[in-house]
Design a protein around this motif. Structure first.
Motif, PDB file in Angstrom:
ATOM      1  N   PHE A   1      -5.653  -3.336  17.436  1.00  0.00           N
ATOM      2  CA  PHE A   1      -6.953  -3.988  17.567  1.00  0.00           C
ATOM      3  C   PHE A   1      -7.163  -4.912  16.370  1.00  0.00           C
ATOM      4  N   LYS A   2      -7.241  -6.207  16.631  1.00  0.00           N
ATOM      5  CA  LYS A   2      -7.364  -7.186  15.561  1.00  0.00           C
ATOM      6  C   LYS A   2      -8.447  -8.198  15.911  1.00  0.00           C
ATOM      7  N   ARG A   3      -8.985  -8.829  14.867  1.00  0.00           N
ATOM      8  CA  ARG A   3     -10.022  -9.843  15.041  1.00  0.00           C
ATOM      9  C   ARG A   3      -9.391 -11.229  15.020  1.00  0.00           C
ATOM     10  N   GLY A   4     -10.110 -12.197  15.544  1.00  0.00           N
ATOM     11  CA  GLY A   4      -9.699 -13.593  15.425  1.00  0.00           C
ATOM     12  C   GLY A   4      -8.394 -13.902  16.126  1.00  0.00           C
ATOM     13  N   ILE A   5      -7.784 -15.003  15.728  1.00  0.00           N
ATOM     14  CA  ILE A   5      -6.526 -15.469  16.299  1.00  0.00           C
ATOM     15  C   ILE A   5      -5.377 -14.781  15.562  1.00  0.00           C
ATOM     16  N   ASN A   6      -4.543 -14.064  16.278  1.00  0.00           N
ATOM     17  CA  ASN A   6      -3.447 -13.357  15.616  1.00  0.00           C
ATOM     18  C   ASN A   6      -2.196 -13.373  16.499  1.00  0.00           C
ATOM     19  N   ASP A   7      -1.819 -14.570  16.968  1.00  0.00           N
ATOM     20  CA  ASP A   7      -0.671 -14.679  17.864  1.00  0.00           C
ATOM     21  C   ASP A   7       0.520 -15.368  17.199  1.00  0.00           C
ATOM     22  N   ARG A   8       0.543 -15.359  15.867  1.00  0.00           N
ATOM     23  CA  ARG A   8       1.667 -15.960  15.153  1.00  0.00           C
ATOM     24  C   ARG A   8       2.597 -14.853  14.664  1.00  0.00           C
ATOM     25  N   TYR A   9       3.702 -14.700  15.349  1.00  0.00           N
ATOM     26  CA  TYR A   9       4.636 -13.617  15.082  1.00  0.00           C
ATOM     27  C   TYR A   9       6.025 -14.174  14.801  1.00  0.00           C
TER      28      TYR A   9
ATOM     29  N   GLY B   1       9.955  10.869  18.212  1.00  0.00           N
ATOM     30  CA  GLY B   1       8.695  10.446  17.632  1.00  0.00           C
ATOM     31  C   GLY B   1       8.866   9.135  16.874  1.00  0.00           C
ATOM     32  N   PRO B   2       7.843   8.708  16.112  1.00  0.00           N
ATOM     33  CA  PRO B   2       6.507   9.306  16.019  1.00  0.00           C
ATOM     34  C   PRO B   2       5.629   8.932  17.213  1.00  0.00           C
ATOM     35  N   SER B   3       4.749   9.841  17.588  1.00  0.00           N
ATOM     36  CA  SER B   3       3.979   9.682  18.815  1.00  0.00           C
ATOM     37  C   SER B   3       2.991   8.524  18.754  1.00  0.00           C
ATOM     38  N   ASN B   4       2.497   8.171  17.565  1.00  0.00           N
ATOM     39  CA  ASN B   4       1.493   7.116  17.474  1.00  0.00           C
ATOM     40  C   ASN B   4       2.054   5.720  17.739  1.00  0.00           C
ATOM     41  N   THR B   5       3.389   5.612  17.890  1.00  0.00           N
ATOM     42  CA  THR B   5       3.999   4.305  18.184  1.00  0.00           C
ATOM     43  C   THR B   5       4.476   4.204  19.631  1.00  0.00           C
ATOM     44  N   PHE B   6       4.243   5.248  20.429  1.00  0.00           N
ATOM     45  CA  PHE B   6       4.728   5.215  21.810  1.00  0.00           C
ATOM     46  C   PHE B   6       4.107   4.053  22.585  1.00  0.00           C
ATOM     47  N   TYR B   7       2.857   3.727  22.263  1.00  0.00           N
ATOM     48  CA  TYR B   7       2.168   2.667  23.006  1.00  0.00           C
ATOM     49  C   TYR B   7       1.393   1.801  22.033  1.00  0.00           C
ATOM     50  N   SER B   8       1.510   0.497  22.179  1.00  0.00           N
ATOM     51  CA  SER B   8       0.719  -0.452  21.394  1.00  0.00           C
ATOM     52  C   SER B   8       0.664  -1.760  22.172  1.00  0.00           C
ATOM     53  N   PHE B   9      -0.030  -2.739  21.624  1.00  0.00           N
ATOM     54  CA  PHE B   9      -0.110  -4.034  22.294  1.00  0.00           C
ATOM     55  C   PHE B   9      -0.370  -5.124  21.269  1.00  0.00           C
ATOM     56  N   ASN B  10       0.039  -6.352  21.591  1.00  0.00           N
ATOM     57  CA  ASN B  10      -0.221  -7.513  20.748  1.00  0.00           C
ATOM     58  C   ASN B  10      -0.118  -8.753  21.623  1.00  0.00           C
ATOM     59  N   PRO B  11      -0.623  -9.904  21.147  1.00  0.00           N
ATOM     60  CA  PRO B  11      -0.668 -11.113  21.997  1.00  0.00           C
ATOM     61  C   PRO B  11       0.694 -11.641  22.408  1.00  0.00           C
ATOM     62  N   VAL B  12       1.739 -11.354  21.660  1.00  0.00           N
ATOM     63  CA  VAL B  12       3.066 -11.885  21.980  1.00  0.00           C
ATOM     64  C   VAL B  12       3.807 -10.981  22.954  1.00  0.00           C
ATOM     65  N   GLU B  13       3.818  -9.685  22.687  1.00  0.00           N
ATOM     66  CA  GLU B  13       4.561  -8.757  23.543  1.00  0.00           C
ATOM     67  C   GLU B  13       3.716  -8.205  24.684  1.00  0.00           C
ATOM     68  N   GLY B  14       2.410  -8.309  24.549  1.00  0.00           N
ATOM     69  CA  GLY B  14       1.552  -7.691  25.544  1.00  0.00           C
ATOM     70  C   GLY B  14       1.624  -6.180  25.433  1.00  0.00           C
TER      71      GLY B  14
ATOM     72  N   GLY C   1       5.157 -16.722  19.683  1.00  0.00           N
ATOM     73  CA  GLY C   1       3.749 -17.004  19.914  1.00  0.00           C
ATOM     74  C   GLY C   1       3.438 -18.441  19.538  1.00  0.00           C
ATOM     75  N   SER C   2       2.334 -18.628  18.807  1.00  0.00           N
ATOM     76  CA  SER C   2       1.958 -19.985  18.391  1.00  0.00           C
ATOM     77  C   SER C   2       2.536 -20.364  17.034  1.00  0.00           C
ATOM     78  N   LEU C   3       3.337 -19.492  16.449  1.00  0.00           N
ATOM     79  CA  LEU C   3       3.986 -19.826  15.181  1.00  0.00           C
ATOM     80  C   LEU C   3       5.112 -20.825  15.438  1.00  0.00           C
ATOM     81  N   TYR C   4       5.273 -21.783  14.509  1.00  0.00           N
ATOM     82  CA  TYR C   4       6.359 -22.749  14.630  1.00  0.00           C
ATOM     83  C   TYR C   4       6.903 -23.055  13.239  1.00  0.00           C
ATOM     84  N   PHE C   5       8.176 -23.432  13.212  1.00  0.00           N
ATOM     85  CA  PHE C   5       8.826 -23.951  12.007  1.00  0.00           C
ATOM     86  C   PHE C   5       9.125 -25.434  12.290  1.00  0.00           C
ATOM     87  N   ARG C   6       8.551 -26.328  11.493  1.00  0.00           N
ATOM     88  CA  ARG C   6       8.715 -27.760  11.759  1.00  0.00           C
ATOM     89  C   ARG C   6       8.820 -28.520  10.430  1.00  0.00           C
TER      90      ARG C   6
END
Length: 854
Positions: free
Chosen positions: A563-571, A468-481, A604-609
């Protein structure tokens, strides 16, 4: 939405109990009588008339509108109506038939002449010139002298007995095939007893303690003498946590306090300083034969939906105006969830100085998802014996911790409880210990508990290891898909000292494996999930994370948080090596020492510069080595220890936390020297009828020159859940500070306004409001615009800045909401008040969360 169901359970109601609740109503052999009692001359409806069946010893009182409902056992056919100043009337009825009996009472002039004090009745109720109100004001004025704290020393033995049963079970439910092997558990009782005819006792707990009180300096001491409870299989149920929850539900009732804690709520006492504002009082009888003479004082709420009691007080007329007995209940319309019936009785015994002390208390609550369906009935009886006042205890007894646990249950003689119980257990109560032991040997019951444990905790046990835990078996995000994860941990069957935890996850978009492994050694020989903790842990984790998101109770890869709103691809891709030592003490002070080597890489779209010379330079990794110390003090803290985390039981006491982290440059690849100090204090303030406020103050300071990922990146929330400890309309990575102060206020009115609105009050909704303020900024040494070698603040594809510092104006957001929707949900309308010109911000938002509570 803040937590999935398997993490929500245990916050207010142990969910394995909710899942076991059957739904069929029980059958009752009885006569149901209803009616209205009025004054024969004025036709006014009479409140608090005694309606009794003398032969059966049962009865009730009329309500504010003179109405009554009474369930009478079939053999009885007569009903008596008695009221101070009126002639008694006896009515007969036909047994076995529901019927209406309306009665008119005539005044008794002779009796009225004998009464010293009387109260006004009917719709013209008022406080002015009301003898009942004058009497209750005397009780309020004498409160302090009648409390135990008025004595220099108090000492007594306290015996507690708590029992719980599934209640109101129908014969049809009992006779189902699946319960064929469980018939020995079901018990029959009187048709009018609380809980119905068929009950299924499942829990009993007994405690015996010696209690001491000293006024100057004020000291309270409780020395446990014995503790006995039903023990369920520890693989499925945390017995200590279960006891904590039941004791929270059934707390001591202090009638002399302004507010009485009950089921996590605060109900105004009928003798609170402002009780006449919220209650109506009537003198309903005088007991002249009693020594000292007593007055029966009836009371009920002015508004039936408010968090108030109804019942009777018996007040002494000896100059002390002490409560000699109290009978308390609540109206069914009160804004409490799942409570079908509540009855409390307090009895007081006389001290040598003619004052009174609490000698026995009873609290019974019948819970259910519906009024007529099956439910859950629990009762708690407390007896106070060997009471001594103004006599100091033995030398040294007031020193040391406030609570001293039982030295060893194994040393208790088998006859200990028979010799020390004030009253013997009933046959049903004695059988509970034996029946639960037998129950746990039945394979079908074990399979049922296994299923419920997986549904609630999210873990499936395979002996020495659980998955377990079972609630983490499946998820998604813009970086990992699409992300799959599987993990688990060892159990005490593997070892009571060594624990392993691991998981592995794979992202189908970035095609990268993530994993975690930790090993923990318990230094006290107990499970690491048992309070007080004392362990050392080593771990390594390679995984993604959103900068600034440190979730306290849930994993970031929780499915609902995908489930997230807006732009959230900075990981970030993080490699974290940790070594931690945690030591808790029985007084709820704890400290943790930590070592962390962290390597962060943008994703993702995060950068260190930064800028080297005059040229922009991309940085692929940021490495730090940090030592930390965490101090935490949570006086009198209570919680339910689940399989994954602790669920706090919020009370009136504050919690203080201080953390100091020190970065060491040059040690194991660390690139920066810095010190990060964060201090936090949180407390719940109870405001009586206006509900309660949860207030959190926090401040932080980063000393040293560091890039913005090492500053305080403030907790933003771009999910659609309402998060209490995050800024719900702030974007991820929107603000960073090297010094800040914040204030969170979340207030729940407990239906104070909704309870007074026609139609809406029947829904038992509750109003909420919140305010969140954040002051902060960045010193010149950490400003990238003045020091180009530092990482530059983030910009979007169009070159607009998306990461900012706070100026003189604080970040602020406020919300109003409705809680207790279907007794499960809270919805908030959130308004962002400042920094509205920042790109991609939302000024308004609708957020929700699960909130299951009484």
């Amino acid at each position: 939405m803040n937590r999935p169901f398997n993490q929500l359970c245990g916050l207010a109601v142990p969910c394995w109990l909710l899942l076991l609740l059957p739904g069929a109503p029980g059958a009752r052999a009885q006569t149901i009588l209803r009616g209205v009692v009025t004054d024969a001359k004025t036709k006014e409806k009479l409140p608090f008339v005694n309606v009794t069946v003398p032969q059966a010893g049962i009865g009730t009182n009329t309500d504010q509108n003179g109405r009554f409902t009474l369930q009478v056992p079939a053999p009885y056919t007569s009903l008596a109506f008695t009221y101070l100043g009126y002639r008694t009337v006896v009515k007969t009825f036909v047994a076995g038939q529901a019927q209406e009996i309306n009665v008119q009472l005539a005044t008794n002039a002779a009796l009225l002449n004998e009464v010293v004090v009387t109260g006004s009745k009917g719709p013209r109720y008022k406080n002015k010139d009301n003898p009942a109100v004058a009497l209750i004001r005397q009780v309020i004025e004498h409160k302090e002298q009648n409390r135990p704290e008025s004595y220099r020393y108090v000492e007594y033995e306290k015996y507690e007995k708590m029992t719980f049963s599934f209640s109101n079970l129908s014969d049809k439910f009992k006779d189902r095939k699946i319960f064929r092997n469980y018939q020995f558990l079901f018990k029959k009782q009187d048709s009018l007893a609380a809980g119905g005819v068929n009950i299924l006792p499942i829990y009993i707990e007994e405690k015996l303690a010696r209690e001491y009180y000293r006024k100057d300096p004020e000291t309270r001491k409780s020395i446990a003498l014995g503790n006995k409870q039903v023990e369920f299989d520890k693989h499925f149920i945390d017995n200590e946590g279960l006891s904590t929850y039941f004791n929270r539900m059934y707390q001591d009732i202090d009638i002399y306090a302004n507010n009485v804690a009950l089921l996590g709520n605060q109900l105004l006492s009928p003798i609170a300083n402002n009780a006449p504002t919220f209650y109506q009082f009537y003198i309903s009888d005088t007991l002249r034969q009693h020594v000292p003479q007593l007055v029966e004082l009836s009371f009920f709420p002015r508004n039936k939906g408010d968090m108030l009691f109804a019942g009777k007080l018996y007040v002494t007329l000896d100059g002390n105006y002490a409560v000699q007995q109290a009978n308390l209940s609540v109206d069914k319309r009160i804004n409490l969830n799942f409570v079908k019936r509540l009855d409390a009785n307090l009895q007081f015994a006389e001290n040598p100085d003619k004052r009174y002390h609490l000698s026995k208390s009873f609290l019974g609550i019948d819970f259910g998802l519906s009024e007529k369906g099956s439910g859950f009935y629990g009762e708690r009886t407390v007896s106070f014996d060997k009471y001594r006042v103004n006599q100091p205890g033995p030398p040294g007894v007031y020193e040391g911790p406030a609570r001293v646990p039982v030295d060893s249950l194994a040393q208790r003689d088998p006859n200990f409880w028979q010799l020390n119980r004030p009253d013997s257990l009933t046959q049903n109560e004695r059988a509970i210990y034996r029946n639960v032991d037998t129950l746990q040997t039945i394979k079908s019951f074990q399979r049922t508990l296994t299923l419920f444990t997986f549904l609630i905790s999210g873990y499936k046990s395979f002996g020495p290891f659980e998955v377990g835990p079972s609630n983490t078996f499946y998820s998604f995000n813009p970086v990992e898909g699409f992300r799959l994860r599987v993990g688990g941990r060892s159990t005490p069957e593997f070892s009571k000292r060594i624990y392993f935890e691991t998981y592995s996850a794979y992202g189908f978009k970035d095609e990268k494996w993530k994993y975690f492994l930790s090993s923990t050694y318990a230094l006290n020989g107990k499970s690491i999930y048992t309070f007080p903790q004392n362990f050392v842990r080593a771990s390594f984790q390679r995984d993604t994370r959103i900068p600034g998101q440190e979730l306290e109770f849930v994993q970031e890869d929780n499915f609902l948080l995908s489930f997230k709103r807006g732009i959230n691809d900075r990981y970030l891709y993080n490699d974290v090596y940790r070594l931690d030592y945690v030591h808790e003490f029985s007084n709820h002070f704890s400290y943790a020492l930590g070592f962390r080597k962290l390597q962060q890489s943008p994703a993702g779209s995060l950068y260190f510069r930064n800028v080297v010379g005059d040229q922009p330079n991309s940085v692929t990794t940021l490495s730090t080595t940090e030592l930390s110390v965490l101090l935490r003090w949570a006086p009198k803290e209570k919680f339910y220890q689940g399989k994954l985390y602790r669920s706090p039981i919020i009370g009136p006491y504050p919690i203080f936390t201080v953390r100091l982290g020190t970065g060491i440059k040059g040690f194991l690849g660390g690139e920066y020297n810095y010190r990060n100090l964060i201090a936090n204090a949180t407390k719940r303030f109870y405001l009586s009828q206006l509900g309660h406020s949860d207030v959190t103050l926090e401040g932080g300071y980063v000393a040293g020159q560091v890039p913005f990922p090492l500053l305080d990146v403030h907790r933003a929330n771009q999910t659609y859940s309402y998060q209490l400890n995050s800024y719900n309309l702030m974007n991820f990575l929107e603000f960073s500070s090297d010094h800040y102060a914040s204030l969170f206020i979340d207030h729940n009115f407990n239906g104070f306004f909704f309870n007074k609105l026609p139609l809406i009050k029947a829904l038992k909704l509750r109003e909420t409001a919140s305010l969140k303020l954040l002051y902060g900024g960045i010193r010149a040494e950490n400003d990238p615009s003045q020091h180009p070698a530092l990482y530059q603040f983030l910009r979007d594809a169009q070159g607009q800045p998306t990461t900012f510092t706070l100026g003189r104006l604080p970040y602020a957001e406020a919300s109003v909401g409705v809680a207790n929707i279907f007794k499960l949900f809270r919805l908030d309308i959130v308004k962002r008040l400042t920094y509205l010109t920042n790109p991609n911000v939302s000024e308004w938002g609708l957020r929700g969360r699960f909130k299951l509570d009484f």
